[in-house]
Design a protein around this motif. Structure first.
Motif, mmCIF file in Angstrom:
data_model
loop_
_atom_site.group_PDB
_atom_site.id
_atom_site.type_symbol
_atom_site.label_atom_id
_atom_site.label_comp_id
_atom_site.label_asym_id
_atom_site.label_seq_id
_atom_site.Cartn_x
_atom_site.Cartn_y
_atom_site.Cartn_z
ATOM 1 N N MET A 181 10.632 -7.254 9.833
ATOM 2 C CA MET A 181 10.136 -6.045 9.219
ATOM 3 C C MET A 181 9.287 -6.444 8.012
ATOM 4 O O MET A 181 9.686 -7.255 7.199
ATOM 5 C CB MET A 181 11.291 -5.162 8.751
ATOM 6 N N SER A 182 8.128 -5.861 7.915
ATOM 7 C CA SER A 182 7.290 -6.101 6.741
ATOM 8 C C SER A 182 7.428 -4.918 5.787
ATOM 9 O O SER A 182 7.745 -3.804 6.202
ATOM 10 C CB SER A 182 5.827 -6.280 7.157
ATOM 11 N N PHE A 183 7.211 -5.184 4.528
ATOM 12 C CA PHE A 183 7.346 -4.124 3.529
ATOM 13 C C PHE A 183 6.273 -4.299 2.471
ATOM 14 O O PHE A 183 6.034 -5.404 1.994
ATOM 15 C CB PHE A 183 8.734 -4.179 2.874
ATOM 16 N N SER A 184 5.621 -3.210 2.150
ATOM 17 C CA SER A 184 4.634 -3.195 1.072
ATOM 18 C C SER A 184 4.760 -1.837 0.387
ATOM 19 O O SER A 184 5.622 -1.035 0.728
ATOM 20 C CB SER A 184 3.220 -3.422 1.619
ATOM 21 N N TRP A 185 3.902 -1.584 -0.573
ATOM 22 C CA TRP A 185 3.916 -0.315 -1.298
ATOM 23 C C TRP A 185 2.580 0.381 -1.143
ATOM 24 O O TRP A 185 1.546 -0.268 -1.025
ATOM 25 C CB TRP A 185 4.163 -0.537 -2.792
ATOM 26 N N ARG A 186 2.592 1.698 -1.160
ATOM 27 C CA ARG A 186 1.381 2.504 -1.304
ATOM 28 C C ARG A 186 1.533 3.237 -2.628
ATOM 29 O O ARG A 186 2.627 3.683 -2.989
ATOM 30 C CB ARG A 186 1.244 3.541 -0.182
ATOM 31 N N TYR A 187 0.439 3.362 -3.363
ATOM 32 C CA TYR A 187 0.445 4.003 -4.676
ATOM 33 C C TYR A 187 -0.504 5.192 -4.682
ATOM 34 O O TYR A 187 -1.550 5.145 -4.044
ATOM 35 C CB TYR A 187 -0.034 3.022 -5.746
ATOM 36 N N HIS A 188 -0.111 6.213 -5.436
ATOM 37 C CA HIS A 188 -1.007 7.333 -5.691
ATOM 38 C C HIS A 188 -0.962 7.635 -7.192
ATOM 39 O O HIS A 188 0.115 7.831 -7.752
ATOM 40 C CB HIS A 188 -0.616 8.580 -4.907
ATOM 41 N N VAL A 189 -2.139 7.654 -7.826
ATOM 42 C CA VAL A 189 -2.233 7.903 -9.263
ATOM 43 C C VAL A 189 -2.626 9.361 -9.488
ATOM 44 O O VAL A 189 -3.596 9.856 -8.921
ATOM 45 C CB VAL A 189 -3.276 6.965 -9.915
ATOM 46 N N HIS A 190 -1.859 10.042 -10.343
ATOM 47 C CA HIS A 190 -2.157 11.422 -10.722
ATOM 48 C C HIS A 190 -3.147 11.407 -11.889
ATOM 49 O O HIS A 190 -3.272 10.392 -12.592
ATOM 50 C CB HIS A 190 -0.859 12.147 -11.113
ATOM 51 N N ASP A 227 0.189 3.289 6.537
ATOM 52 C CA ASP A 227 -1.163 2.755 6.649
ATOM 53 C C ASP A 227 -2.150 3.761 7.226
ATOM 54 O O ASP A 227 -3.320 3.757 6.877
ATOM 55 C CB ASP A 227 -1.192 1.488 7.504
ATOM 56 N N HIS A 228 -1.695 4.617 8.121
ATOM 57 C CA HIS A 228 -2.607 5.563 8.752
ATOM 58 C C HIS A 228 -2.897 6.790 7.877
ATOM 59 O O HIS A 228 -3.747 7.590 8.207
ATOM 60 C CB HIS A 228 -2.079 5.990 10.126
ATOM 61 N N TYR A 229 -2.197 6.915 6.733
ATOM 62 C CA TYR A 229 -2.453 8.033 5.820
ATOM 63 C C TYR A 229 -3.688 7.711 4.969
ATOM 64 O O TYR A 229 -3.793 6.633 4.406
ATOM 65 C CB TYR A 229 -1.272 8.253 4.866
ATOM 66 N N THR A 230 -4.597 8.667 4.856
ATOM 67 C CA THR A 230 -5.730 8.498 3.946
ATOM 68 C C THR A 230 -5.225 8.715 2.526
ATOM 69 O O THR A 230 -4.104 9.213 2.313
ATOM 70 C CB THR A 230 -6.839 9.518 4.246
ATOM 71 N N ASP A 231 -6.044 8.378 1.536
ATOM 72 C CA ASP A 231 -5.656 8.602 0.138
ATOM 73 C C ASP A 231 -5.436 10.087 -0.128
ATOM 74 O O ASP A 231 -4.527 10.457 -0.875
ATOM 75 C CB ASP A 231 -6.705 8.034 -0.812
ATOM 76 N N ASP A 232 -6.249 10.964 0.485
ATOM 77 C CA ASP A 232 -6.067 12.416 0.299
ATOM 78 C C ASP A 232 -4.748 12.890 0.898
ATOM 79 O O ASP A 232 -4.045 13.703 0.301
ATOM 80 C CB ASP A 232 -7.225 13.189 0.923
ATOM 81 N N GLN A 233 -4.405 12.391 2.075
ATOM 82 C CA GLN A 233 -3.132 12.770 2.693
ATOM 83 C C GLN A 233 -1.958 12.254 1.862
ATOM 84 O O GLN A 233 -0.962 12.947 1.686
ATOM 85 C CB GLN A 233 -3.050 12.222 4.121
ATOM 86 N N LEU A 234 -2.110 11.048 1.343
ATOM 87 C CA LEU A 234 -1.058 10.486 0.497
ATOM 88 C C LEU A 234 -0.902 11.320 -0.772
ATOM 89 O O LEU A 234 0.212 11.568 -1.231
ATOM 90 C CB LEU A 234 -1.375 9.035 0.159
ATOM 91 N N ALA A 235 -2.014 11.788 -1.340
ATOM 92 C CA ALA A 235 -1.964 12.635 -2.539
ATOM 93 C C ALA A 235 -1.210 13.925 -2.247
ATOM 94 O O ALA A 235 -0.400 14.379 -3.059
ATOM 95 C CB ALA A 235 -3.375 12.942 -3.028
ATOM 96 N N ARG A 236 -1.469 14.529 -1.095
ATOM 97 C CA ARG A 236 -0.747 15.756 -0.736
ATOM 98 C C ARG A 236 0.736 15.469 -0.537
ATOM 99 O O ARG A 236 1.583 16.240 -0.956
ATOM 100 C CB ARG A 236 -1.353 16.391 0.515
ATOM 101 N N LEU A 237 1.053 14.343 0.086
ATOM 102 C CA LEU A 237 2.445 13.957 0.285
ATOM 103 C C LEU A 237 3.136 13.768 -1.064
ATOM 104 O O LEU A 237 4.249 14.237 -1.283
ATOM 105 C CB LEU A 237 2.510 12.670 1.104
#
Length: 146
Positions: free
Chosen positions: A1-10, A26-36
């Motif tokens: 299993m691989s593990f990394s982080w995704r970040y979203h800055v407010h 990985d398949h989430y765009t930055d906009d989708q990640l922001a909504r999440l």
């Protein structure tokens, strides 16, 4: 299993860090990640959360973060106490900059996290050299080797 982080800055410089196990985000765009991430944020009508004071000097903290759970460390980023530490100072400058580059948060945060945990005696396994193995007792030394 691989593990990394995704970040979203407010916009205020706060950020969310989400675990990206096996590339699940990985398949989430930055906009989708922001909504999440915005769904996980508090209701704007709630009173603002107060950050604790620095445990070292009593001053205002820039960031208060729970380090990886096994460490038991609560990480504090204090401009007065941490301004001379390279990774902390860079992170403080980034946080104060209204024109901050959101992409920089991952490298800055992870460098500060490593610097802080090193100060508490925690090191990444890849950074620690294993001590040499002790010599075998003579009765266990293979024939022809000593």
């Amino acid at each position: 299993m691989s593990f990394s982080w995704r970040y979203h800055v407010h916009p205020d410089g706060s950020f969310a860090r989400l675990g990206n196990a096996d590339g699940s985000l990985d398949h989430y765009t930055d906009d989708q990640l922001a909504r999440l991430c915005s769904c996980a944020r508090r209701d704007p009508e709630d009173p603002p959360r107060t950050m604790p004071d620095c445990s070292r000097c009593g001053g205002a903290l820039t960031l208060y973060w729970n380090a990886p759970l096994i460490t038991g460390v609560m990480m504090e980023l204090c401009p007065a106490c941490d301004g001379a530490r390279p990774a902390a100072a860079a992170f403080i400058r980034w946080h104060r900059d209204p024109d901050r580059e959101p992409q920089a948060v991952q490298g800055l945060f992870e460098a500060w996290e490593e610097e802080t945990l090193n100060a508490h005696g925690w090191y990444r396994a890849a950074d620690v050299q294993a001590p040499p193995a002790p010599p075998l007792p003579p009765e266990l030394t293979p024939r022809g080797h000593g």
